[in-house]
Write a protein that holds these residues in place. Structure first.
Motif, PDB file in Angstrom:
ATOM      1  N   LEU A   1       0.827  -1.199   0.000  1.00 43.16           N
ATOM      2  CA  LEU A   1       0.000   0.000   0.000  1.00 43.16           C
ATOM      3  C   LEU A   1       0.864   1.252   0.000  1.00 43.16           C
ATOM      4  CD1 LEU A   1      -2.631  -1.099   2.684  1.00 43.16           C
ATOM      5  CD2 LEU A   1      -2.994  -0.956   0.208  1.00 43.16           C
ATOM      6  N   THR A   2       0.592   2.155  -0.927  1.00 43.36           N
ATOM      7  CA  THR A   2       1.273   3.449  -0.936  1.00 43.36           C
ATOM      8  C   THR A   2       0.487   4.503  -0.165  1.00 43.36           C
ATOM      9  OG1 THR A   2       0.211   4.060  -3.026  1.00 43.36           O
ATOM     10  CG2 THR A   2       2.361   2.949  -3.151  1.00 43.36           C
ATOM     11  N   ARG A   3      -0.753   4.170   0.187  1.00 44.99           N
ATOM     12  CA  ARG A   3      -1.599   5.033   1.007  1.00 44.99           C
ATOM     13  C   ARG A   3      -2.670   4.160   1.650  1.00 44.99           C
ATOM     14  NH1 ARG A   3      -4.892   8.416  -3.687  1.00 44.99           N
ATOM     15  NH2 ARG A   3      -4.940   6.748  -5.249  1.00 44.99           N
ATOM     16  N   PRO A   4      -3.249   4.580   2.761  1.00 47.54           N
ATOM     17  CA  PRO A   4      -4.252   3.748   3.423  1.00 47.54           C
ATOM     18  C   PRO A   4      -5.481   3.534   2.549  1.00 47.54           C
ATOM     19  CG  PRO A   4      -3.494   5.535   4.856  1.00 47.54           C
ATOM     20  CD  PRO A   4      -2.962   5.829   3.493  1.00 47.54           C
ATOM     21  N   LEU A   5      -6.122   2.398   2.764  1.00 44.91           N
ATOM     22  CA  LEU A   5      -7.375   2.081   2.095  1.00 44.91           C
ATOM     23  C   LEU A   5      -8.458   2.048   3.164  1.00 44.91           C
ATOM     24  CD1 LEU A   5      -8.736   1.320  -0.578  1.00 44.91           C
ATOM     25  CD2 LEU A   5      -8.167  -1.070  -0.104  1.00 44.91           C
ATOM     26  N   VAL A   6      -9.522   2.831   2.980  1.00 42.14           N
ATOM     27  CA  VAL A   6     -10.510   3.068   4.032  1.00 42.14           C
ATOM     28  C   VAL A   6     -11.895   2.655   3.555  1.00 42.14           C
ATOM     29  CG1 VAL A   6     -11.499   4.790   5.587  1.00 42.14           C
ATOM     30  CG2 VAL A   6      -9.131   5.043   4.802  1.00 42.14           C
TER      31      VAL A   6
ATOM     32  N   LYS B   1     -18.729   2.533   1.019  1.00 43.71           N
ATOM     33  CA  LYS B   1     -17.776   2.937  -0.018  1.00 43.71           C
ATOM     34  C   LYS B   1     -16.347   2.893   0.503  1.00 43.71           C
ATOM     35  CE  LYS B   1     -20.946   5.998  -2.525  1.00 43.71           C
ATOM     36  NZ  LYS B   1     -21.203   7.389  -2.988  1.00 43.71           N
ATOM     37  N   TRP B   2     -15.437   2.605  -0.431  1.00 47.93           N
ATOM     38  CA  TRP B   2     -14.001   2.651  -0.171  1.00 47.93           C
ATOM     39  C   TRP B   2     -13.443   3.980  -0.655  1.00 47.93           C
ATOM     40  CZ3 TRP B   2     -11.339  -1.284   2.256  1.00 47.93           C
ATOM     41  CH2 TRP B   2     -11.951  -2.545   2.310  1.00 47.93           C
ATOM     42  N   ASN B   3     -12.425   4.456   0.013  1.00 50.82           N
ATOM     43  CA  ASN B   3     -11.638   5.560  -0.533  1.00 50.82           C
ATOM     44  C   ASN B   3     -10.216   5.468  -0.005  1.00 50.82           C
ATOM     45  OD1 ASN B   3     -12.151   6.313   2.108  1.00 50.82           O
ATOM     46  ND2 ASN B   3     -12.397   8.475   1.633  1.00 50.82           N
ATOM     47  N   PHE B   4      -9.359   6.319  -0.513  1.00 52.31           N
ATOM     48  CA  PHE B   4      -7.946   6.291  -0.128  1.00 52.31           C
ATOM     49  C   PHE B   4      -7.652   7.395   0.878  1.00 52.31           C
ATOM     50  CE2 PHE B   4      -7.624   4.230  -4.341  1.00 52.31           C
ATOM     51  CZ  PHE B   4      -6.926   3.088  -3.963  1.00 52.31           C
ATOM     52  N   GLY B   5      -6.718   7.103   1.777  1.00 52.63           N
ATOM     53  CA  GLY B   5      -6.187   8.110   2.672  1.00 52.63           C
ATOM     54  C   GLY B   5      -5.013   8.823   2.025  1.00 52.63           C
ATOM     55  N   PRO B   6      -4.318   9.662   2.783  1.00 57.51           N
ATOM     56  CA  PRO B   6      -3.193  10.418   2.221  1.00 57.51           C
ATOM     57  C   PRO B   6      -1.996   9.502   1.941  1.00 57.51           C
ATOM     58  CG  PRO B   6      -3.327  10.762   4.588  1.00 57.51           C
ATOM     59  CD  PRO B   6      -4.549   9.984   4.213  1.00 57.51           C
ATOM     60  N   PRO B   7      -1.205   9.794   0.906  1.00 61.66           N
ATOM     61  CA  PRO B   7      -0.039   8.958   0.587  1.00 61.66           C
ATOM     62  C   PRO B   7       0.949   8.906   1.754  1.00 61.66           C
ATOM     63  CG  PRO B   7      -0.520  10.491  -1.205  1.00 61.66           C
ATOM     64  CD  PRO B   7      -1.373  10.906  -0.051  1.00 61.66           C
ATOM     65  N   PHE B   8       1.507   7.714   1.987  1.00 64.36           N
ATOM     66  CA  PHE B   8       2.544   7.568   3.003  1.00 64.36           C
ATOM     67  C   PHE B   8       3.804   8.309   2.566  1.00 64.36           C
ATOM     68  CE2 PHE B   8       0.186   3.476   3.589  1.00 64.36           C
ATOM     69  CZ  PHE B   8      -0.256   3.721   4.884  1.00 64.36           C
ATOM     70  N   SER B   9       4.497   8.895   3.514  1.00 64.58           N
ATOM     71  CA  SER B   9       5.800   9.470   3.181  1.00 64.58           C
ATOM     72  C   SER B   9       6.790   8.359   2.840  1.00 64.58           C
ATOM     73  CB  SER B   9       6.330  10.297   4.356  1.00 64.58           C
ATOM     74  OG  SER B   9       6.500   9.485   5.508  1.00 64.58           O
ATOM     75  N   ALA B  10       6.575   7.187   3.461  1.00 63.24           N
ATOM     76  CA  ALA B  10       7.396   6.015   3.168  1.00 63.24           C
ATOM     77  C   ALA B  10       6.520   4.774   3.304  1.00 63.24           C
ATOM     78  CB  ALA B  10       8.593   5.939   4.114  1.00 63.24           C
ATOM     79  N   PRO B  11       6.047   4.177   2.190  1.00 58.28           N
ATOM     80  CA  PRO B  11       5.275   2.934   2.293  1.00 58.28           C
ATOM     81  C   PRO B  11       6.077   1.888   3.060  1.00 58.28           C
ATOM     82  CG  PRO B  11       5.151   3.817   0.073  1.00 58.28           C
ATOM     83  CD  PRO B  11       6.182   4.632   0.795  1.00 58.28           C
ATOM     84  N   ARG B  12       5.389   1.118   3.901  1.00 58.48           N
ATOM     85  CA  ARG B  12       6.120   0.205   4.778  1.00 58.48           C
ATOM     86  C   ARG B  12       5.317  -1.050   5.087  1.00 58.48           C
ATOM     87  NH1 ARG B  12       6.982   4.264   9.560  1.00 58.48           N
ATOM     88  NH2 ARG B  12       6.736   5.781   7.880  1.00 58.48           N
ATOM     89  N   ARG B  13       5.977  -1.982   5.720  1.00 57.01           N
ATOM     90  CA  ARG B  13       5.386  -3.210   6.267  1.00 57.01           C
ATOM     91  C   ARG B  13       6.126  -3.528   7.555  1.00 57.01           C
ATOM     92  NH1 ARG B  13       8.678  -7.449   3.321  1.00 57.01           N
ATOM     93  NH2 ARG B  13      10.459  -6.250   2.602  1.00 57.01           N
ATOM     94  N   TRP B  14       5.695  -4.583   8.275  1.00 53.16           N
ATOM     95  CA  TRP B  14       6.338  -4.943   9.551  1.00 53.16           C
ATOM     96  C   TRP B  14       6.391  -3.731  10.496  1.00 53.16           C
ATOM     97  CZ3 TRP B  14       6.517  -9.989   9.159  1.00 53.16           C
ATOM     98  CH2 TRP B  14       6.828 -10.579   7.943  1.00 53.16           C
TER      99      TRP B  14
END
Length: 390
Positions: free
Chosen positions: A163-168, A175-188
């Motif tokens: 994910l490059t931005r949250p999915l809400v 309905k689905w929409n996107f949150g603001p883009p992450f400054s750094a997409p991450r996991r863990w």
């Protein structure tokens, strides 16, 4: 002549049937005969949802409309089990059969309903299992905040941040929409919320970077969507919280998190959201944090993965109190959620959801099975979903 008469007669029958059907639909749409809809809705809103569901179709439609006060349902992240989705194709980039599905279990109808499909641009690939890690489940990190389901981190089949931005997902609009883009997409990473703010701490991106591993960022969901962004907050002391995907629990105005799941030796820290500073976790809390944890109504719960017991935290005395005796289905539980007096836990194999009613004495326990051919990754408690055409 006789043929023409038969045709006219047939048309009359068809018209009569259409009129009867229309009249029947109009009768079905009436909530309470003799009352305007707004008064009928006011009267029916005081009844228990199960009564509305079982009486008639017009009341059932009202139950799932925006006009009825939302009752709460169980939302689940699911994936096809290993019998229906073998891992072999994953290395070829076929992610569709391995990605996560989203469902809602309604306690009134006792039925699973599929959520609307998330946006397909870009294609969503949230991988749970990978042939390179046969014995390990990959994390798919989701939380609830401001009455919505928020997906924050996962892996692709190439083991990159999904994910490059949250999915809400908003249940009240379906309905689905996107949150603001992450400054750094991450996991863990560690994910959580407090006071309607969404937090993402530590983690790793496509490669490890110490700045990301020490970072804490905040998203204020109460702002209008045009003002959504991620704000950098006080950094962690080191990058030790990027080892595993963990919960960051909002409890009494602070964010609590550990760096390792289960019984392993771990570190714990507390973020004071008001002061924007980190502090040590109470010793008793850390020692008893031996499995997935959650918070509801300012009470923290944890499932001891080894013993299969459910406990709650006594903040005044810094100790954990056992609520129910150990259960076999809670041993190895991977995720829990709480709300409206219920604690819901995902069994170790994802084959069942264990529901504990903590308001009864002794607590009542029952099981919910996922849809056939699916296994559960995570569960959340949110308002029921508005259905189409209601």
């Amino acid at each position: 002549m006789s043929a023409a008469k038969r045709r006219c007669k047939n048309r009359d029958i068809v018209c009569e049937n259409d009129e009867n059907q229309q009249e029947h639909l109009e009768i079905e749409s009436v909530l309470l005969p003799g009352l305007p809809d707004h008064l009928a809705q006011h009267c029916l809103s005081t009844l228990h949802p199960s009564l509305l569901y079982n009486v008639c179709m017009s009341w059932r439609r009202f139950l799932y409309s925006p006009c009825f006060p939302p009752f709460f349902s169980l939302y689940a992240l699911l994936r096809p089990n290993s019998a229906t989705a073998p891992l072999a194709n994953c290395v070829q980039g076929d992610c569709q059969s391995h990605s996560v599905a989203f469902f809602c279990f309604e306690p009134i109808s006792s039925k699973w309903r599929s959520l609307p499909s998330p946006p397909s641009d870009p294609p969503l690939c949230l991988l749970r299992r990978h042939p390179s890690f046969i014995s390990r489940n990959l994390p798919v990190q989701s939380i609830t905040a401001s009455g919505r389901l928020v997906l924050l981190a996962a892996n692709t089949h190439e083991l990159l941040p999904a994910l490059t931005r949250p999915l809400v997902f908003d249940p009240l609009s379906s309905k689905w929409n996107f949150g603001p883009p992450f400054s750094a997409p991450r996991r863990w990473c560690a994910t959580g919320s407090v006071h309607g703010m969404v937090y993402v701490a530590s983690g790793t991106g496509a490669q490890f970077h110490s700045d990301v591993a020490r970072s804490l960022e905040r998203w204020d969901m109460s702002k209008s969507e045009t003002g959504w962004d991620w704000e950098k907050m006080a950094s962690l002391r080191d990058g030790r919280f990027s080892r595993e995907a963990t919960e960051a629990l909002g409890y009494r105005g602070k964010l609590y998190m550990v760096n390792v799941n289960g019984k392993a030796v771990k570190e714990g820290v507390v973020y004071d959201a008001l002061m924007n500073q980190w502090e040590a976790m109470p010793r008793g809390m850390l020692q008893g944090w031996n499995g997935p944890a959650t918070v509801d109504d300012d009470v923290m719960y944890v499932v001891d993965q080894e013993k299969g017991s459910l406990r709650k935290y006594d903040g005044d005395n810094d100790r954990w109190e056992e609520m129910i005796e150990p259960l076999e289905h809670l041993i190895g539980a991977e995720h829990i959620s709480a709300g409206r007096g219920k604690v819901c836990a995902v069994s170790a194999d994802g084959g069942k959801i264990v529901v504990v009613d903590i308001l009864t004495r002794p607590p009542k326990v029952w099981m919910v099975n996922p849809p056939q051919g699916m296994e559960v990754i995570a569960v959340h408690i949110l308002p029921r979903m508005i259905l189409p055409d209601h």
